[in-house]
Design a protein around this motif. Structure first.
Motif, short mmCIF file in Angstrom:
data_model
loop_
_atom_site.label_atom_id
_atom_site.label_comp_id
_atom_site.label_asym_id
_atom_site.label_seq_id
_atom_site.Cartn_x
_atom_site.Cartn_y
_atom_site.Cartn_z
N UNK A 111 0.84 -1.21 0.00
CA UNK A 111 0.00 0.00 0.00
C UNK A 111 0.87 1.25 0.00
N UNK A 112 1.93 1.25 0.80
CA UNK A 112 2.83 2.41 0.82
C UNK A 112 3.50 2.61 -0.54
N UNK A 113 3.90 1.53 -1.18
CA UNK A 113 4.58 1.64 -2.47
C UNK A 113 3.63 2.06 -3.59
N UNK A 114 2.37 1.68 -3.50
CA UNK A 114 1.41 1.97 -4.56
C UNK A 114 0.74 3.33 -4.41
N UNK A 115 0.73 3.86 -3.21
CA UNK A 115 0.05 5.14 -2.97
C UNK A 115 0.73 6.24 -3.78
N UNK A 116 -0.10 7.00 -4.48
CA UNK A 116 0.41 8.10 -5.30
C UNK A 116 0.78 7.69 -6.71
N UNK A 117 0.69 6.43 -7.03
CA UNK A 117 1.08 5.94 -8.35
C UNK A 117 -0.09 5.75 -9.31
N UNK A 118 -1.30 5.64 -8.78
CA UNK A 118 -2.44 5.33 -9.63
C UNK A 118 -3.50 6.41 -9.59
N UNK A 119 -4.70 6.01 -9.91
CA UNK A 119 -5.84 6.92 -9.91
C UNK A 119 -6.15 7.37 -8.49
N UNK A 120 -6.79 8.53 -8.38
CA UNK A 120 -7.10 9.10 -7.06
C UNK A 120 -8.02 8.19 -6.25
N UNK A 121 -8.97 7.55 -6.90
CA UNK A 121 -9.89 6.68 -6.16
C UNK A 121 -9.16 5.46 -5.60
N UNK A 122 -8.12 5.00 -6.31
CA UNK A 122 -7.33 3.89 -5.79
C UNK A 122 -6.44 4.34 -4.64
N UNK A 123 -5.96 5.58 -4.71
CA UNK A 123 -5.17 6.11 -3.61
C UNK A 123 -5.98 6.14 -2.31
N UNK A 124 -7.28 6.37 -2.42
CA UNK A 124 -8.11 6.35 -1.21
C UNK A 124 -8.07 4.96 -0.58
N UNK A 125 -8.00 3.93 -1.39
CA UNK A 125 -7.93 2.56 -0.86
C UNK A 125 -6.58 2.31 -0.19
N UNK A 126 -5.52 2.79 -0.80
CA UNK A 126 -4.20 2.59 -0.21
C UNK A 126 -4.09 3.33 1.12
N UNK A 127 -4.60 4.55 1.18
CA UNK A 127 -4.59 5.31 2.43
C UNK A 127 -5.46 4.62 3.47
#
Length: 110
Positions: free
Chosen positions: A33-49
Motif C-alpha cells: 500500500x505504501x509503495x502503490x500510494x500516489x502511483x495510480x488513480x485518485x480513487x485507488x489512492x483512497x484505498x491505499x490510504x
C-alpha cells in the motif's frame, strides 16, 4: 484504470485478512500500500490510504487490548478488534470491486 492496479488493491485487502492465519501477510500488504500510494488513480489512492490507516489503527488498538488483558477486558477488545478489522477490509474490498473510492478514508471506525 489498469486492472492490475485494481487487482493490487484487492490483494492488499486479502493479505490483511490472511493475517488471521499467516501473521506476516498484513505487513506485506502495508508495504504494498505504501509503495502503490500516489502511483495510480485518485480513487485507488483512497484505498491505499484506507489500508495503511487500517493497519496502524489496528496496531494501536491491538497494543491497547494487550495492555488491558491484565484486567481481562483486553480479551473482549481482541474480539472487537478482529470484527473491526474484518469489516474494514470487506468494506474496502467491496468498494474497489465496484470501482469506487472508500467513502470516509479518515474515519477510525468502520
Amino acid at each position: 484504470m489498469a486492472s492490475s492496479e485494481v487487482t493490487q488493491a484487492k490483494v492488499i485487502y486479502v493479505l490483511y485478512l490472511a493475517g488471521f492465519v499467516v501473521g506476516i501477510t498484513p505487513v506485506i500488504g502495508l508495504v504494498m500500500a505504501y509503495l502503490a500510494r500516489g502511483e495510480g488513480a485518485a480513487w485507488l489512492d483512497s484505498h491505499y490510504t484506507f489500508a495503511i490507516r487500517t493497519f496502524w489503527i489496528g496496531f494501536l488498538y491491538g497494543l491497547i487490548a494487550t495492555l488491558l488483558t491484565v484486567v481481562l477486558i483486553g480479551f473482549l477488545l481482541y474480539v472487537a478488534l478482529a470484527l473491526w478489522f474484518i469489516i474494514r477490509c470487506v468494506k474496502g474490498f467491496r468498494a474497489v470491486d465496484q470501482g469506487r473510492p472508500v467513502a470516509n478514508v479518515e474515519t477510525w471506525m468502520v
